[in-house]
Design a protein around this motif. Structure first.
Motif, PDB file in Angstrom:
ATOM      1  N   SER A 165       9.864 -16.911   6.717  1.00 27.62           N
ATOM      2  CA  SER A 165      10.187 -17.400   5.672  1.00 27.62           C
ATOM      3  C   SER A 165       8.790 -17.752   5.026  1.00 27.62           C
ATOM      4  CB  SER A 165      10.887 -18.546   5.899  1.00 27.62           C
ATOM      5  OG  SER A 165      10.243 -19.543   6.729  1.00 27.62           O
ATOM      6  N   ASP A 166       7.678 -17.860   5.971  1.00 25.96           N
ATOM      7  CA  ASP A 166       6.552 -18.264   5.191  1.00 25.96           C
ATOM      8  C   ASP A 166       5.404 -17.016   4.834  1.00 25.96           C
ATOM      9  OD1 ASP A 166       6.048 -17.441   7.917  1.00 25.96           O
ATOM     10  OD2 ASP A 166       4.415 -18.792   8.032  1.00 25.96           O
ATOM     11  N   LEU A 167       6.156 -15.821   4.978  1.00 26.14           N
ATOM     12  CA  LEU A 167       5.304 -14.403   4.761  1.00 26.14           C
ATOM     13  C   LEU A 167       5.988 -13.846   3.516  1.00 26.14           C
ATOM     14  CD1 LEU A 167       4.774 -12.228   7.896  1.00 26.14           C
ATOM     15  CD2 LEU A 167       2.877 -13.704   6.344  1.00 26.14           C
ATOM     16  N   ASP A 168       5.095 -13.184   2.646  1.00 26.54           N
ATOM     17  CA  ASP A 168       5.267 -12.531   1.296  1.00 26.54           C
ATOM     18  C   ASP A 168       5.633 -10.937   1.643  1.00 26.54           C
ATOM     19  OD1 ASP A 168       5.235 -14.711  -0.263  1.00 26.54           O
ATOM     20  OD2 ASP A 168       2.994 -14.348  -0.555  1.00 26.54           O
ATOM     21  N   GLY A 169       5.016 -10.712   2.794  1.00 28.15           N
ATOM     22  CA  GLY A 169       5.015  -9.202   3.143  1.00 28.15           C
ATOM     23  C   GLY A 169       3.972  -8.727   4.076  1.00 28.15           C
ATOM     24  N   VAL A 170       3.913  -7.521   4.381  1.00 30.78           N
ATOM     25  CA  VAL A 170       2.898  -6.989   5.348  1.00 30.78           C
ATOM     26  C   VAL A 170       2.128  -5.748   4.811  1.00 30.78           C
ATOM     27  CG1 VAL A 170       2.396  -5.769   7.510  1.00 30.78           C
ATOM     28  CG2 VAL A 170       4.316  -7.489   7.222  1.00 30.78           C
ATOM     29  N   GLY A 171       0.823  -5.875   4.754  1.00 31.24           N
ATOM     30  CA  GLY A 171       0.039  -4.834   4.184  1.00 31.24           C
ATOM     31  C   GLY A 171      -0.662  -3.815   5.354  1.00 31.24           C
ATOM     32  N   VAL A 172      -1.255  -2.724   4.976  1.00 31.86           N
ATOM     33  CA  VAL A 172      -1.727  -1.554   5.874  1.00 31.86           C
ATOM     34  C   VAL A 172      -2.694  -0.839   5.136  1.00 31.86           C
ATOM     35  CG1 VAL A 172       0.299  -0.042   5.955  1.00 31.86           C
ATOM     36  CG2 VAL A 172      -1.352  -0.269   7.715  1.00 31.86           C
ATOM     37  N   PHE A 173      -3.705  -0.522   5.693  1.00 32.92           N
ATOM     38  CA  PHE A 173      -4.639   0.561   4.946  1.00 32.92           C
ATOM     39  C   PHE A 173      -4.190   1.790   5.641  1.00 32.92           C
ATOM     40  CE2 PHE A 173      -8.614   3.074   5.165  1.00 32.92           C
ATOM     41  CZ  PHE A 173      -9.103   3.123   3.754  1.00 32.92           C
ATOM     42  N   VAL A 174      -4.037   2.885   4.700  1.00 35.08           N
ATOM     43  CA  VAL A 174      -3.673   4.198   5.149  1.00 35.08           C
ATOM     44  C   VAL A 174      -4.550   5.149   4.717  1.00 35.08           C
ATOM     45  CG1 VAL A 174      -1.756   5.919   5.613  1.00 35.08           C
ATOM     46  CG2 VAL A 174      -1.106   3.394   5.423  1.00 35.08           C
ATOM     47  N   SER A 175      -5.407   6.097   5.595  1.00 35.35           N
ATOM     48  CA  SER A 175      -6.137   6.982   5.059  1.00 35.35           C
ATOM     49  C   SER A 175      -5.634   8.477   5.328  1.00 35.35           C
ATOM     50  CB  SER A 175      -7.638   6.821   5.761  1.00 35.35           C
ATOM     51  OG  SER A 175      -7.403   7.112   7.156  1.00 35.35           O
ATOM     52  N   GLN A 176      -4.461   8.729   5.802  1.00 36.77           N
ATOM     53  CA  GLN A 176      -4.210   9.929   6.201  1.00 36.77           C
ATOM     54  C   GLN A 176      -2.461  10.082   5.651  1.00 36.77           C
ATOM     55  OE1 GLN A 176      -4.519  11.659  10.168  1.00 36.77           O
ATOM     56  NE2 GLN A 176      -5.716   9.610  10.508  1.00 36.77           N
ATOM     57  N   GLN A 177      -2.522  11.297   4.794  1.00 33.96           N
ATOM     58  CA  GLN A 177      -1.059  11.360   3.968  1.00 33.96           C
ATOM     59  C   GLN A 177       0.331  11.427   4.668  1.00 33.96           C
ATOM     60  OE1 GLN A 177      -0.504  11.531   0.784  1.00 33.96           O
ATOM     61  NE2 GLN A 177      -2.597  10.689   0.680  1.00 33.96           N
ATOM     62  N   SER A 178       0.045  12.027   5.891  1.00 35.73           N
ATOM     63  CA  SER A 178       1.205  11.993   6.859  1.00 35.73           C
ATOM     64  C   SER A 178       1.592  10.551   7.308  1.00 35.73           C
ATOM     65  CB  SER A 178       1.243  12.906   7.972  1.00 35.73           C
ATOM     66  OG  SER A 178      -0.407  12.258   8.823  1.00 35.73           O
ATOM     67  N   HIS A 179       0.628   9.617   7.593  1.00 35.23           N
ATOM     68  CA  HIS A 179       1.074   8.201   7.664  1.00 35.23           C
ATOM     69  C   HIS A 179       1.399   7.474   6.673  1.00 35.23           C
ATOM     70  CE1 HIS A 179      -2.333   8.529  11.203  1.00 35.23           C
ATOM     71  NE2 HIS A 179      -1.325   9.258  11.519  1.00 35.23           N
ATOM     72  N   ALA A 180       0.657   8.056   5.505  1.00 37.66           N
ATOM     73  CA  ALA A 180       1.439   7.446   4.367  1.00 37.66           C
ATOM     74  C   ALA A 180       2.986   7.541   3.938  1.00 37.66           C
ATOM     75  CB  ALA A 180       0.560   7.669   2.794  1.00 37.66           C
ATOM     76  N   ARG A 181       3.204   8.999   4.372  1.00 34.54           N
ATOM     77  CA  ARG A 181       4.631   9.137   4.078  1.00 34.54           C
ATOM     78  C   ARG A 181       5.687   8.492   4.968  1.00 34.54           C
ATOM     79  NH1 ARG A 181       2.189  14.410   3.323  1.00 34.54           N
ATOM     80  NH2 ARG A 181       2.387  15.045   5.337  1.00 34.54           N
ATOM     81  N   LEU A 182       5.168   8.388   6.378  1.00 29.29           N
ATOM     82  CA  LEU A 182       6.049   7.411   7.090  1.00 29.29           C
ATOM     83  C   LEU A 182       6.157   6.039   6.919  1.00 29.29           C
ATOM     84  CD1 LEU A 182       7.192   7.162   9.991  1.00 29.29           C
ATOM     85  CD2 LEU A 182       5.178   6.616  10.831  1.00 29.29           C
ATOM     86  N   PHE A 183       4.857   5.601   6.234  1.00 32.24           N
ATOM     87  CA  PHE A 183       5.079   4.054   5.704  1.00 32.24           C
ATOM     88  C   PHE A 183       5.960   3.897   4.576  1.00 32.24           C
ATOM     89  CE2 PHE A 183       1.401   3.551   8.580  1.00 32.24           C
ATOM     90  CZ  PHE A 183       1.652   2.019   8.935  1.00 32.24           C
ATOM     91  N   ASN A 184       5.715   5.007   3.536  1.00 33.29           N
ATOM     92  CA  ASN A 184       6.502   4.937   2.537  1.00 33.29           C
ATOM     93  C   ASN A 184       8.052   4.965   2.857  1.00 33.29           C
ATOM     94  OD1 ASN A 184       8.078   6.782   0.037  1.00 33.29           O
ATOM     95  ND2 ASN A 184       6.547   5.082  -0.535  1.00 33.29           N
ATOM     96  N   ARG A 185       8.528   5.772   3.634  1.00 29.68           N
ATOM     97  CA  ARG A 185      10.031   5.694   4.023  1.00 29.68           C
ATOM     98  C   ARG A 185      10.484   4.365   4.771  1.00 29.68           C
ATOM     99  NH1 ARG A 185       8.603  11.078   6.156  1.00 29.68           N
ATOM    100  NH2 ARG A 185       8.241  10.250   8.304  1.00 29.68           N
ATOM    101  N   HIS A 186       9.799   3.671   5.089  1.00 30.93           N
ATOM    102  CA  HIS A 186      10.106   2.152   5.258  1.00 30.93           C
ATOM    103  C   HIS A 186       9.572   1.294   4.435  1.00 30.93           C
ATOM    104  CE1 HIS A 186      10.153   4.405   9.218  1.00 30.93           C
ATOM    105  NE2 HIS A 186      10.793   3.583   9.597  1.00 30.93           N
ATOM    106  N   ARG A 187       9.553   1.536   3.234  1.00 27.42           N
ATOM    107  CA  ARG A 187       9.514   0.527   2.107  1.00 27.42           C
ATOM    108  C   ARG A 187       7.927   0.131   1.854  1.00 27.42           C
ATOM    109  NH1 ARG A 187      12.012  -3.895   2.009  1.00 27.42           N
ATOM    110  NH2 ARG A 187      12.264  -4.014  -0.283  1.00 27.42           N
ATOM    111  N   PHE A 188       7.076   0.565   2.444  1.00 32.90           N
ATOM    112  CA  PHE A 188       5.739   0.301   1.982  1.00 32.90           C
ATOM    113  C   PHE A 188       5.226   1.074   0.846  1.00 32.90           C
ATOM    114  CE2 PHE A 188       6.074  -1.095   6.630  1.00 32.90           C
ATOM    115  CZ  PHE A 188       4.927  -1.868   6.617  1.00 32.90           C
ATOM    116  N   LEU A 189       4.914   0.407  -0.042  1.00 30.64           N
ATOM    117  CA  LEU A 189       4.529   1.096  -1.297  1.00 30.64           C
ATOM    118  C   LEU A 189       2.946   0.698  -1.826  1.00 30.64           C
ATOM    119  CD1 LEU A 189       7.385  -0.279  -3.690  1.00 30.64           C
ATOM    120  CD2 LEU A 189       7.202   1.883  -2.267  1.00 30.64           C
ATOM    121  N   PRO A 190       2.371   1.936  -2.310  1.00 27.87           N
ATOM    122  CA  PRO A 190       0.890   1.802  -2.633  1.00 27.87           C
ATOM    123  C   PRO A 190       0.696   0.485  -3.502  1.00 27.87           C
ATOM    124  CG  PRO A 190       1.918   3.724  -3.428  1.00 27.87           C
ATOM    125  CD  PRO A 190       2.905   3.150  -2.631  1.00 27.87           C
TER     126      PRO A 190
END
Length: 213
Positions: A165-190
């Motif tokens: 309840s005390d968090l707004d969300g979670v960030g992550v730095f992604v430098s590879q497109q294949s990883h970015a697609r995986l994160f995006n499928r789990h509602r991580f937005l740039p």
């Protein structure tokens, strides 16, 4: 390759006894990571691998000492995946504690330690608030990759985040497109495009789900 029987897998918090194997899994997963190669490799592969092992070991120990969120994916009793999350309040970037800085300098050198802190400071600058967490590592053992286990780890992270309840969300730095697609499928937005050292990537963010309308 057969799809794993997911009922044989469980995600639980790591114990101190799991840290050695967790470090090995992270090392193998991040051996060719563009950022670590940029800040730790100086033309000598053996020296690079020594520095990478030391950096991961010290960071994992620091996360443990700071009582941060370390989650393991187990197939029965065998650790096959790890995800590590660091809250802003625990000290990141220029807020790193002196003992972490000292150990990193001794193991990786001052320039590399500065680069690690600079990366975190860049991430913190663009997070949407002060109540966010950051994924430091997410990794699956080499022989277990390609079976959807990375997605299982990300679901564990987003479920954990939704319960905080005390968090707004979670960030992550992604430098590879294949990883970015995986994160995006789990509602991580740039959030923004970043250049850290010589490495370009996106800061992606998962916004915690709430019951509010």
């Amino acid at each position: 390759m057969q799809t794993p029987a997911f009922e044989n897998y469980r995600t639980v918090y790591l114990t101190a006894e799991d840290l050695r194997i967790a470090a090995s899994i992270i090392y193998n997963a991040y051996h060719d990571d563009p950022f670590f190669q940029d800040v730790l490799y100086c033309g000598d592969l053996h020296q690079y691998e020594q520095k990478l092992r030391a950096a991961i070991r010290e960071e994992l120990n620091e996360l443990w000492q700071q009582e941060q969120t370390l989650v393991g994916l187990f197939e029965e009793d065998r650790l096959v995946g790890v995800v590590c999350v660091f809250s802003q309040q625990a000290g990141m970037g220029e807020g790193r504690f002196w003992h972490w800085r000292l150990k990193m300098v001794l193991n990786t050198g001052w320039k590399s330690t500065q680069a690690l802190m600079s990366k975190e400071s860049s991430i913190l600058e663009y997070l949407p608030g002060k109540n966010c967490a950051v994924i430091q590592f997410v990794s699956v053992a080499p022989l277990e990759q390609g079976q959807g286990l990375g997605a299982r780890l990300l679901r564990a992270v987003t479920s954990w985040c939704d319960e905080q309840s005390d968090l707004d969300g979670v960030g992550v730095f992604v430098s590879q497109q294949s990883h970015a697609r995986l994160f995006n499928r789990h509602r991580f937005l740039p959030l923004t495009h970043l250049t850290i050292g010589n490495v370009e990537g996106d800061l992606m963010f998962y916004k915690r789900l709430t019951d509010e309308l």
